[in-house]
Design a protein around this motif. Sequence first.
Motif, PDB file in Angstrom:
ATOM      1  N   TYR A  13      46.807 103.727  14.261  1.00 46.62           N
ATOM      2  CA  TYR A  13      47.924 103.441  13.374  1.00 46.62           C
ATOM      3  C   TYR A  13      49.233 103.644  14.124  1.00 46.62           C
ATOM      4  O   TYR A  13      49.426 104.650  14.785  1.00 46.62           O
ATOM      5  CB  TYR A  13      47.885 104.360  12.147  1.00 46.62           C
ATOM      6  N   ARG A  14      50.126 102.655  14.002  1.00 48.63           N
ATOM      7  CA  ARG A  14      51.438 102.756  14.637  1.00 48.63           C
ATOM      8  C   ARG A  14      52.493 102.943  13.563  1.00 48.63           C
ATOM      9  O   ARG A  14      52.525 102.221  12.584  1.00 48.63           O
ATOM     10  CB  ARG A  14      51.730 101.496  15.439  1.00 48.63           C
ATOM     11  N   VAL A  15      53.363 103.910  13.766  1.00 49.30           N
ATOM     12  CA  VAL A  15      54.449 104.166  12.828  1.00 49.30           C
ATOM     13  C   VAL A  15      55.548 103.147  13.089  1.00 49.30           C
ATOM     14  O   VAL A  15      56.004 102.998  14.227  1.00 49.30           O
ATOM     15  CB  VAL A  15      54.985 105.605  12.992  1.00 49.30           C
ATOM     16  N   SER A  16      55.961 102.440  12.049  1.00 44.35           N
ATOM     17  CA  SER A  16      57.012 101.438  12.216  1.00 44.35           C
ATOM     18  C   SER A  16      58.357 102.136  12.393  1.00 44.35           C
ATOM     19  O   SER A  16      58.559 103.255  11.929  1.00 44.35           O
ATOM     20  CB  SER A  16      57.058 100.511  11.009  1.00 44.35           C
ATOM     21  N   PRO A  17      59.297 101.468  13.052  1.00 41.64           N
ATOM     22  CA  PRO A  17      60.633 102.051  13.207  1.00 41.64           C
ATOM     23  C   PRO A  17      61.292 102.344  11.859  1.00 41.64           C
ATOM     24  O   PRO A  17      61.992 103.336  11.723  1.00 41.64           O
ATOM     25  CB  PRO A  17      61.414 100.986  13.973  1.00 41.64           C
ATOM     26  N   VAL A  18      61.032 101.504  10.861  1.00 41.58           N
ATOM     27  CA  VAL A  18      61.602 101.726   9.527  1.00 41.58           C
ATOM     28  C   VAL A  18      61.056 103.027   8.946  1.00 41.58           C
ATOM     29  O   VAL A  18      61.805 103.844   8.406  1.00 41.58           O
ATOM     30  CB  VAL A  18      61.293 100.534   8.594  1.00 41.58           C
ATOM     31  N   GLU A  19      59.750 103.228   9.069  1.00 38.32           N
ATOM     32  CA  GLU A  19      59.137 104.463   8.573  1.00 38.32           C
ATOM     33  C   GLU A  19      59.687 105.669   9.314  1.00 38.32           C
ATOM     34  O   GLU A  19      59.978 106.707   8.712  1.00 38.32           O
ATOM     35  CB  GLU A  19      57.617 104.387   8.739  1.00 38.32           C
ATOM     36  N   GLU A  20      59.854 105.539  10.609  1.00 40.42           N
ATOM     37  CA  GLU A  20      60.379 106.634  11.415  1.00 40.42           C
ATOM     38  C   GLU A  20      61.787 107.037  10.960  1.00 40.42           C
ATOM     39  O   GLU A  20      62.084 108.227  10.807  1.00 40.42           O
ATOM     40  CB  GLU A  20      60.419 106.182  12.883  1.00 40.42           C
ATOM     41  N   VAL A  21      62.651 106.041  10.732  1.00 43.16           N
ATOM     42  CA  VAL A  21      64.018 106.317  10.287  1.00 43.16           C
ATOM     43  C   VAL A  21      63.994 106.955   8.905  1.00 43.16           C
ATOM     44  O   VAL A  21      64.697 107.940   8.649  1.00 43.16           O
ATOM     45  CB  VAL A  21      64.876 105.029  10.291  1.00 43.16           C
ATOM     46  N   MET A  61      63.089  93.554   1.407  1.00 43.03           N
ATOM     47  CA  MET A  61      61.640  93.400   1.261  1.00 43.03           C
ATOM     48  C   MET A  61      60.886  94.234   2.290  1.00 43.03           C
ATOM     49  O   MET A  61      59.900  94.898   1.960  1.00 43.03           O
ATOM     50  CB  MET A  61      61.241  91.931   1.392  1.00 43.03           C
ATOM     51  N   ARG A  62      61.360  94.241   3.510  1.00 40.82           N
ATOM     52  CA  ARG A  62      60.703  95.016   4.565  1.00 40.82           C
ATOM     53  C   ARG A  62      60.775  96.508   4.279  1.00 40.82           C
ATOM     54  O   ARG A  62      59.807  97.245   4.486  1.00 40.82           O
ATOM     55  CB  ARG A  62      61.329  94.687   5.912  1.00 40.82           C
ATOM     56  N   LEU A  63      61.932  96.958   3.789  1.00 38.83           N
ATOM     57  CA  LEU A  63      62.064  98.377   3.437  1.00 38.83           C
ATOM     58  C   LEU A  63      61.136  98.726   2.282  1.00 38.83           C
ATOM     59  O   LEU A  63      60.467  99.755   2.312  1.00 38.83           O
ATOM     60  CB  LEU A  63      63.514  98.716   3.084  1.00 38.83           C
ATOM     61  N   ALA A  64      61.067  97.873   1.261  1.00 37.96           N
ATOM     62  CA  ALA A  64      60.186  98.131   0.118  1.00 37.96           C
ATOM     63  C   ALA A  64      58.730  98.208   0.557  1.00 37.96           C
ATOM     64  O   ALA A  64      57.980  99.077   0.092  1.00 37.96           O
ATOM     65  CB  ALA A  64      60.368  97.050  -0.939  1.00 37.96           C
ATOM     66  N   GLN A  65      58.317  97.338   1.458  1.00 40.58           N
ATOM     67  CA  GLN A  65      56.941  97.372   1.969  1.00 40.58           C
ATOM     68  C   GLN A  65      56.675  98.665   2.723  1.00 40.58           C
ATOM     69  O   GLN A  65      55.614  99.273   2.573  1.00 40.58           O
ATOM     70  CB  GLN A  65      56.681  96.171   2.874  1.00 40.58           C
ATOM     71  N   ALA A  66      57.639  99.094   3.523  1.00 37.34           N
ATOM     72  CA  ALA A  66      57.478 100.335   4.278  1.00 37.34           C
ATOM     73  C   ALA A  66      57.397 101.535   3.336  1.00 37.34           C
ATOM     74  O   ALA A  66      56.565 102.422   3.520  1.00 37.34           O
ATOM     75  CB  ALA A  66      58.629 100.512   5.266  1.00 37.34           C
ATOM     76  N   LEU A  67      58.251 101.561   2.309  1.00 33.69           N
ATOM     77  CA  LEU A  67      58.232 102.679   1.363  1.00 33.69           C
ATOM     78  C   LEU A  67      56.900 102.742   0.616  1.00 33.69           C
ATOM     79  O   LEU A  67      56.343 103.819   0.424  1.00 33.69           O
ATOM     80  CB  LEU A  67      59.386 102.550   0.361  1.00 33.69           C
ATOM     81  N   ALA A  68      56.397 101.587   0.210  1.00 36.06           N
ATOM     82  CA  ALA A  68      55.108 101.548  -0.483  1.00 36.06           C
ATOM     83  C   ALA A  68      53.991 102.040   0.439  1.00 36.06           C
ATOM     84  O   ALA A  68      53.109 102.795   0.016  1.00 36.06           O
ATOM     85  CB  ALA A  68      54.821 100.143  -0.980  1.00 36.06           C
ATOM     86  N   ALA A  69      54.024 101.646   1.705  1.00 36.37           N
ATOM     87  CA  ALA A  69      53.006 102.077   2.663  1.00 36.37           C
ATOM     88  C   ALA A  69      53.062 103.576   2.914  1.00 36.37           C
ATOM     89  O   ALA A  69      52.034 104.224   3.113  1.00 36.37           O
ATOM     90  CB  ALA A  69      53.173 101.314   3.981  1.00 36.37           C
ATOM     91  N   ILE A  70      54.255 104.141   2.890  1.00 37.40           N
ATOM     92  CA  ILE A  70      54.439 105.582   3.096  1.00 37.40           C
ATOM     93  C   ILE A  70      53.950 106.360   1.874  1.00 37.40           C
ATOM     94  O   ILE A  70      53.549 107.507   1.974  1.00 37.40           O
ATOM     95  CB  ILE A  70      55.927 105.902   3.357  1.00 37.40           C
ATOM     96  N   GLY A  71      54.001 105.717   0.722  1.00 36.90           N
ATOM     97  CA  GLY A  71      53.583 106.394  -0.506  1.00 36.90           C
ATOM     98  C   GLY A  71      54.733 106.855  -1.372  1.00 36.90           C
ATOM     99  O   GLY A  71      54.558 107.731  -2.222  1.00 36.90           O
TER     100      GLY A  71
END
Length: 92
Positions: A13-21, A61-71
């Motif tokens: 699993y790779r952490v996306s830059p959006v998730e990291e920020v 949309m990309r941020l919403a997808q990242a937030l959903a993936a993070i939980g």
Amino acid sequence: EENALRLHNAAFYRVSPVEEVFRRHYRPAVPHEKARLVALPDLLASLRRRQPGTMAGVNLMRLAQALAAIGVQKVHTHYGNRWRVVELPCHN
């Protein structure tokens, strides 16, 4: 069996830059915890102020997808959808 597969896949699993920020400045709220309910555009603006280079190409949309993936929990309110987050203290 499902947990074993998840643990095995965690190594890839790779952490996306959006998730990291996001994780640098916020975290998902746990159930029954006092949290901020933040609109997606406000959250994106906050992250862009803090990390303009990394967040430059990120849209809602990309941020919403990242937030959903993070939980991060999304809550529907009278004013629209809000995300339950806890802001982390700044470390300068």
